[in-house]
Every structure is written in C-alpha cells, then in structure tokens.
Scaffold this motif. Sequence first.
Motif, PDB file in Angstrom:
ATOM      1  N   LEU A 294       0.866  -1.165   0.000  1.00 30.53           N
ATOM      2  CA  LEU A 294       0.000   0.000   0.000  1.00 30.53           C
ATOM      3  C   LEU A 294       0.907   1.221   0.000  1.00 30.53           C
ATOM      4  CD1 LEU A 294      -2.887   1.151   0.272  1.00 30.53           C
ATOM      5  CD2 LEU A 294      -2.540   1.116   2.735  1.00 30.53           C
ATOM      6  N   TYR A 295       0.717   2.098  -0.962  1.00 29.50           N
ATOM      7  CA  TYR A 295       1.526   3.309  -1.072  1.00 29.50           C
ATOM      8  C   TYR A 295       0.710   4.492  -0.586  1.00 29.50           C
ATOM      9  CZ  TYR A 295       3.956   7.261  -3.168  1.00 29.50           C
ATOM     10  OH  TYR A 295       4.596   8.461  -3.367  1.00 29.50           O
ATOM     11  N   LEU A 296       1.342   5.319   0.229  1.00 31.41           N
ATOM     12  CA  LEU A 296       0.730   6.552   0.722  1.00 31.41           C
ATOM     13  C   LEU A 296       1.658   7.704   0.376  1.00 31.41           C
ATOM     14  CD1 LEU A 296      -0.180   5.200   4.261  1.00 31.41           C
ATOM     15  CD2 LEU A 296      -1.716   5.399   2.320  1.00 31.41           C
ATOM     16  N   GLU A 297       1.139   8.703  -0.275  1.00 29.33           N
ATOM     17  CA  GLU A 297       1.968   9.833  -0.697  1.00 29.33           C
ATOM     18  C   GLU A 297       2.558  10.583   0.496  1.00 29.33           C
ATOM     19  OE1 GLU A 297       4.192  12.301  -2.828  1.00 29.33           O
ATOM     20  OE2 GLU A 297       3.097  10.642  -3.707  1.00 29.33           O
ATOM     21  N   ASN A 298       1.798  10.764   1.547  1.00 31.25           N
ATOM     22  CA  ASN A 298       2.314  11.492   2.706  1.00 31.25           C
ATOM     23  C   ASN A 298       1.771  10.860   3.980  1.00 31.25           C
ATOM     24  OD1 ASN A 298       3.621  13.368   4.294  1.00 31.25           O
ATOM     25  ND2 ASN A 298       2.051  14.924   4.036  1.00 31.25           N
ATOM     26  N   ALA A 299       2.540   9.971   4.552  1.00 34.33           N
ATOM     27  CA  ALA A 299       2.133   9.302   5.790  1.00 34.33           C
ATOM     28  C   ALA A 299       2.923   9.862   6.962  1.00 34.33           C
ATOM     29  CB  ALA A 299       2.376   7.807   5.674  1.00 34.33           C
ATOM     30  N   PHE A 300       2.296   9.946   8.089  1.00 36.66           N
ATOM     31  CA  PHE A 300       2.917  10.434   9.319  1.00 36.66           C
ATOM     32  C   PHE A 300       3.484  11.846   9.159  1.00 36.66           C
ATOM     33  CE2 PHE A 300       3.820   5.739   9.369  1.00 36.66           C
ATOM     34  CZ  PHE A 300       2.866   5.409  10.307  1.00 36.66           C
TER      35      PHE A 300
ATOM     36  N   HIS B  31      -6.874   7.437   4.937  1.00 34.62           N
ATOM     37  CA  HIS B  31      -5.929   8.237   4.146  1.00 34.62           C
ATOM     38  C   HIS B  31      -6.521   8.456   2.757  1.00 34.62           C
ATOM     39  CE1 HIS B  31      -2.288   9.510   2.102  1.00 34.62           C
ATOM     40  NE2 HIS B  31      -1.703   9.619   3.287  1.00 34.62           N
ATOM     41  N   PRO B  32      -6.566   9.708   2.295  1.00 34.59           N
ATOM     42  CA  PRO B  32      -7.245  10.013   1.026  1.00 34.59           C
ATOM     43  C   PRO B  32      -6.563   9.465  -0.226  1.00 34.59           C
ATOM     44  CG  PRO B  32      -6.149  11.966   1.880  1.00 34.59           C
ATOM     45  CD  PRO B  32      -6.032  10.901   2.939  1.00 34.59           C
ATOM     46  N   ALA B  33      -5.285   9.113  -0.119  1.00 35.33           N
ATOM     47  CA  ALA B  33      -4.566   8.685  -1.320  1.00 35.33           C
ATOM     48  C   ALA B  33      -3.996   7.282  -1.174  1.00 35.33           C
ATOM     49  CB  ALA B  33      -3.449   9.681  -1.626  1.00 35.33           C
ATOM     50  N   ARG B  34      -4.774   6.347  -0.631  1.00 31.24           N
ATOM     51  CA  ARG B  34      -4.332   4.950  -0.534  1.00 31.24           C
ATOM     52  C   ARG B  34      -4.241   4.365  -1.942  1.00 31.24           C
ATOM     53  NH1 ARG B  34      -5.460   1.979   4.446  1.00 31.24           N
ATOM     54  NH2 ARG B  34      -5.887   0.152   3.187  1.00 31.24           N
ATOM     55  N   THR B  35      -3.091   3.845  -2.291  1.00 36.18           N
ATOM     56  CA  THR B  35      -2.891   3.271  -3.613  1.00 36.18           C
ATOM     57  C   THR B  35      -2.279   1.886  -3.459  1.00 36.18           C
ATOM     58  OG1 THR B  35      -2.448   5.483  -4.494  1.00 36.18           O
ATOM     59  CG2 THR B  35      -1.791   3.613  -5.856  1.00 36.18           C
ATOM     60  N   GLY B  36      -2.943   0.882  -4.007  1.00 35.96           N
ATOM     61  CA  GLY B  36      -2.417  -0.478  -3.954  1.00 35.96           C
ATOM     62  C   GLY B  36      -1.286  -0.653  -4.944  1.00 35.96           C
ATOM     63  N   TRP B  37      -0.243  -1.305  -4.502  1.00 33.19           N
ATOM     64  CA  TRP B  37       0.913  -1.591  -5.349  1.00 33.19           C
ATOM     65  C   TRP B  37       1.150  -3.080  -5.398  1.00 33.19           C
ATOM     66  CZ3 TRP B  37       5.739   1.914  -4.123  1.00 33.19           C
ATOM     67  CH2 TRP B  37       5.583   3.159  -4.719  1.00 33.19           C
TER      68      TRP B  37
END
Length: 160
Positions: free
Chosen positions: A55-61, A96-102
Amino acid sequence: MDIKTRPLPIQGSYKLNEVIEAQLKGDSKSVGNCLGLTLLYNCLLRKIGIYAEALYLENAFGTGPHVLTLLQTEKSIIDVENILPDGFDYRGHHTHPARTGWGGRELIADIYHSVANEHFEKGNFAEALKNYDMAISFNPRYEKAHLNRAILLDKMKKGR
C-alpha cells in the motif's frame, strides 16, 4: 507519544537482525525502513503461500512517501505497518485520502527510483539515469520517476 504526533525517521535500518531486535524491544519507535521491510515481508509471505500487496501513501505520518504491507482476506483488508513494533492490523491509514495499492512491479520500481535518487544526490548521473530507466520499465506510469528523469536529463544537458 502517539504515532500521529511523533516524527518517524525517513530512513531506518534494512538489516533484518536490527529490525527484529527493535520489534522485540516493544518500544514505540520506528523499527526500520518502510520500503525495505515491505519488500522483505511481502517476499517472505509469498514464499509461504500468502499473497500480499503493498500500500503506497503519498504522505504518511507527515514525513513523506510511505509503503506498507496490505493483506486481503475474504472478510477484510488488513494493513501491516512494518516499521512499527505493533503494526499488525494498523488502522491509522484507513481514512488516508490517497491509498494506492501496489503490486510487485510498483514496489521494485520504487526501489530503483530510490537508488536513482541517491545516485543523483551524489552526482553519479549516469547511474541515476540507469536506475530511473529501470524504475520506468517496471512501472511506466510512475510519474515521479519520469519527472526526476527529466530533471536529471536537463541537468546533464546544462552541465555539458
């Protein structure tokens, strides 16, 4: 200190023995590098027959890009936050608004992209270009790799 308020290091250990040691201590600090750990754990899971995605997140934490393991069962999706000692079924990213599956290709592309960025910063432009090209070959839609490659080519052109 709560995970949402404490800063996490951008780079942590890739060494499995250091990561396991940090996880066993049970303190609330980050235990390792998210990209390396996600790749390692996803490969180990596949080896025993469990399919895991990233799972890719553009801006986490609040620190920037981040990846973690994503397990899908028949009834639910489980986030595994590999950098935290208590990260199994972590719920902090569910909204998270930008959850992207990888899948594997995107994960490998990100490794090449990270290596390319390190070479770029050190001025090893030919090596950086090779690694950006590899990142793009694994994930042709990887916008950051295309952008950084273009910036590198522009810098190389100006340096002549």
